[in-house]
Design a protein around this motif. Sequence first.
Motif: not given
Length: 321
Positions: A48-60
């Motif tokens: 399963l691919t989980l979403p990550r926004t383009a502006s995400d800087t935390r990398g959690l």
Amino acid sequence: MVHDQLRALVRRYPIVRFATRRIRVHLPRRLGGLDPARVPPRHRRLTLTLPRTASDTRGLGPDRVELQLPGDLTVPRRLANGGLSRHEPDSLACFMAILDHTGPGAVLDVGAGVGVYAMLAAARSRRPVFAFEPTPELAAAARSMSSAAHLGFGVVELALSNHNGTARLQRALHNDMCNQVVRNGRPGLHHLTVEATTLARWNESAGSVPTMVKIDTAGSEPEVVAGGLEILRRFRPWMLVKVRPDRGLEERLMALMEPLEYLWFPVAGDPPYDPRTQICGRASPAWERMWLLAPEEPPKAFWGSLREWRTALESCGGDGH
């Protein structure tokens, strides 16, 4: 005569129809059963691919998770076919935007099913996350998801309602996402007695500070809200509530929420959403039926975050079997 009596029995008792269908699924094709290739697998292995926004800087959290879930459950089948991009994407995007724009505190996923919302909250935040699910096989799948993805969200095998003690859970015959707590019902194979408590009582023992509550309990949402009014008044969490078209349900929910002075938004169309003076199940798309109940006016940045998550989810297609 015998065939006529059998047909009458099947029409009168849905559980008989369900049982005969299950038997036919497992019969060989030459005896009139379904094609064995169409029988669901015992387990579904999902990447399963989980979403990550383009502006995400935390990398959690991870970008992909490997899961093994029961093959005959509805949500694993949907995830295998379409991934998160086809699993309530507008509601998921709104859920994730709320996490971006609320203070620290717990996430409560009430009616969690196999735990998709809880999984995303645990993957993309450092908040304590609790998934409430009374159906034993769904709760077991949620625990499996939490363990396999190494996310550590808690699974609480309880029905949240407006009372403490036990409740009667009615299993839906064709879609396990529609299992619901009912007030009355004849004992039978599709009814199960489960432990029940109120959100206020559970929170008193857990000592959490809820800032986000999602409720999807297939028709008993007002009872969940009624059992948590103390929590809503004290902590004023943001809420996502599924509202099915049922005039009695909609009116009960509005009667409970009006004194709390929340704003009501159907999760539908392009954001920003317009607040409504009435909660109506038909105001949101039939495949989601979700409403955002906000304790304050959402800031402009919230709607931008919602759009970002919606875009991120579009790339999360299915990759399972």
